[in-house]
Design a protein around this motif. Structure first.
Motif, short mmCIF file in Angstrom:
data_model
loop_
_atom_site.label_atom_id
_atom_site.label_comp_id
_atom_site.label_asym_id
_atom_site.label_seq_id
_atom_site.Cartn_x
_atom_site.Cartn_y
_atom_site.Cartn_z
N CYS A 220 13.85 -6.34 -35.43
CA CYS A 220 15.13 -6.74 -34.82
C CYS A 220 16.29 -6.42 -35.75
CB CYS A 220 15.11 -8.23 -34.50
SG CYS A 220 14.04 -8.72 -33.13
N PHE A 221 16.16 -6.78 -37.02
CA PHE A 221 17.24 -6.50 -37.97
C PHE A 221 17.50 -5.00 -38.06
CE2 PHE A 221 15.86 -10.60 -40.27
CZ PHE A 221 16.75 -11.36 -39.52
N PRO A 229 25.25 -1.81 -40.52
CA PRO A 229 24.60 -2.48 -41.64
C PRO A 229 25.54 -3.48 -42.32
CG PRO A 229 25.21 -0.25 -42.25
CD PRO A 229 25.50 -0.38 -40.78
N THR A 230 25.03 -4.65 -42.62
CA THR A 230 25.77 -5.65 -43.40
C THR A 230 24.89 -6.13 -44.53
OG1 THR A 230 24.99 -7.59 -42.16
CG2 THR A 230 26.93 -6.42 -41.29
N SER A 231 25.50 -6.71 -45.55
CA SER A 231 24.72 -7.20 -46.68
C SER A 231 23.77 -8.31 -46.24
CB SER A 231 25.64 -7.70 -47.79
OG SER A 231 26.45 -8.78 -47.33
N ALA A 235 19.79 -8.00 -46.61
CA ALA A 235 19.09 -8.97 -47.46
C ALA A 235 17.99 -9.69 -46.69
CB ALA A 235 20.08 -9.98 -48.03
N ASN A 236 18.28 -10.05 -45.44
CA ASN A 236 17.25 -10.73 -44.64
C ASN A 236 16.10 -9.80 -44.31
OD1 ASN A 236 17.77 -13.68 -43.59
ND2 ASN A 236 19.78 -12.73 -43.86
N ARG A 237 16.39 -8.53 -44.03
CA ARG A 237 15.29 -7.60 -43.79
C ARG A 237 14.48 -7.40 -45.07
NH1 ARG A 237 16.19 -1.51 -41.54
NH2 ARG A 237 16.99 -1.21 -43.67
N ALA A 238 15.18 -7.35 -46.21
CA ALA A 238 14.47 -7.22 -47.48
C ALA A 238 13.53 -8.39 -47.70
CB ALA A 238 15.48 -7.13 -48.63
N ASP A 239 13.98 -9.59 -47.34
CA ASP A 239 13.12 -10.77 -47.51
C ASP A 239 11.90 -10.67 -46.62
OD1 ASP A 239 12.68 -13.19 -48.86
OD2 ASP A 239 13.47 -14.35 -47.19
N ASN A 256 21.14 -1.69 -51.42
CA ASN A 256 22.21 -1.41 -50.46
C ASN A 256 23.03 -2.67 -50.18
OD1 ASN A 256 21.60 1.31 -50.17
ND2 ASN A 256 20.13 0.93 -48.51
N ALA A 257 22.36 -3.82 -50.12
CA ALA A 257 23.08 -5.08 -49.90
C ALA A 257 24.03 -5.38 -51.05
CB ALA A 257 22.09 -6.22 -49.71
N LEU A 258 23.57 -5.15 -52.26
CA LEU A 258 24.42 -5.39 -53.43
C LEU A 258 25.60 -4.43 -53.48
CD1 LEU A 258 21.84 -6.20 -56.26
CD2 LEU A 258 23.61 -7.71 -55.34
N GLU A 259 25.39 -3.22 -53.00
CA GLU A 259 26.49 -2.27 -52.96
C GLU A 259 27.57 -2.74 -52.00
OE1 GLU A 259 27.27 2.49 -52.01
OE2 GLU A 259 25.23 1.74 -52.38
N LEU A 260 27.15 -3.35 -50.88
CA LEU A 260 28.10 -3.86 -49.91
C LEU A 260 28.74 -5.17 -50.35
CD1 LEU A 260 26.16 -3.17 -46.58
CD2 LEU A 260 28.21 -1.99 -47.38
#
Length: 307
Positions: A220-221, A229-231, A235-239, A256-260
């Motif tokens: 879904c993410f 894409p948002t941070s 981050a939630n997909r990474a988790d 990518n999340a940290l870059e955003l």
């Protein structure tokens, strides 16, 4: 007429064009404790073009002065002139808007209880104003008055059966209190309104994640990330990837999340979780320190990592 409406509109939109949908990483979604907090600087603009305004009045001059102070970010002065305008003409129909603007200034300054009081007075004058209800609900969420926030979102849903934002926020708050059924109903209702809604798909991702269905959540993410894409989503997909041992994919999403959003301490904590799974103790300690430097106390970070 057009000039006064332009001034009133500028007063509201100077803080942001829309209320932010609730999307933040939280304890149930990410297993890291983080409240669902909309950004207090972003609010819905409110304007009623049907209100007749005489520009040759002291009232108009006071509002005009308030706008000048807002342009220069002199918030206290702006608030003072808006209050003076209301005192000058207490029965002016534009006062609902001015009270909303005062609340927005107070919200920006972190004076949340005062902001709620002024949003409430504005709502008393215009009880069916959806944007005012959205703004007050967001501040209720900031002070953890979840039941009151839910009540405002439910009021909006009664007033506008096509308002997607209120349903998404209502669903996310329900999910954070453990009511996954209500959340799912809200997200399905969004799909009824808009079968292609990214918010609905995003919400369903959080529902799956809450249930421990990490592969479905990641799918879904991913659908939403392809478009925007948002941070938070990364981050939630990474988790979810960490939960399913897909460490390389998790690493890429975290980067990518940290870059955003390099200021979010929970993303550093998520990277610490990844490094812990990779047995990189030096990097774990580095990321705990970085999370602390960005606002998450180190003892709390270690507790969330199970240390």
């Amino acid at each position: 007429m057009k000039r006064i409406l332009s001034i009133l509109l500028l007063i509201t939109v100077v803080f942001g064009a829309s209320a932010q949908a609730i999307q933040s990483i939280n304890e149930k979604n990410m297993k890291f404790e983080k409240g669902v907090k909309p950004d207090p600087t972003k609010v819905k603009p409110t304007i009623d073009s049907s209100i007749p305004v005489d520009t040759n009045t002291v009232y108009f001059a006071l509002v005009d002065s308030a706008q000048n102070y807002i342009n220069s970010k002199q918030w206290s002065k702006a608030e003072e002139f808006l209050l003076d305008a209301i005192r000058c003409e207490p029965s002016n129909p534009s006062n609902s808007l001015l009270l909303s603007n005062i609340a927005t200034i107070q919200r920006r300054q972190g004076r949340l209880h005062e902001a709620i009081r002024n949003y409430s007075m504005a709502i008393d004058l215009t009880p069916n104003a959806v944007t005012l209800l959205l703004n007050r609900a967001a501040v209720y969420t900031l002070i953890d008055s979840i039941a009151l926030a839910q009540a405002d979102y439910e009021r909006i849903m009664m007033l506008d059966d096509h308002d997607v934002e209120s349903r998404y926020n209502h669903g996310m708050l329900a999910l954070n209190t453990g009511d996954a059924k209500t959340a799912q109903n809200d997200f399905e209702d969004i799909l009824r309104i808009n079968p292609n809604s990214g918010l609905a798909k995003q919400g369903q991702g959080f529902v799956h994640k809450h249930a421990g269905e990490f592969e479905k959540a990641a799918e879904c993410f991913s659908e939403v990330i392809k478009v925007k894409p948002t941070s938070t989503l990364l981050a939630n997909r990474a988790d979810c990837y960490l939960a399913t041992k897909r460490l390389n994919e998790a690493s890429l999403d975290i980067a990518n999340a940290l870059e955003l959003n390099p200021d979010d301490p929970y993303i550093y904590l998520l990277r610490a979780k990844l490094n812990k799974m990779r047995y990189n103790r030096t990097d774990v300690e580095r990321d705990i320190k970085l999370a602390a430097a960005h606002g998450l106390p180190e003892p709390e970070a270690r507790a969330l990592l199970g240390e």
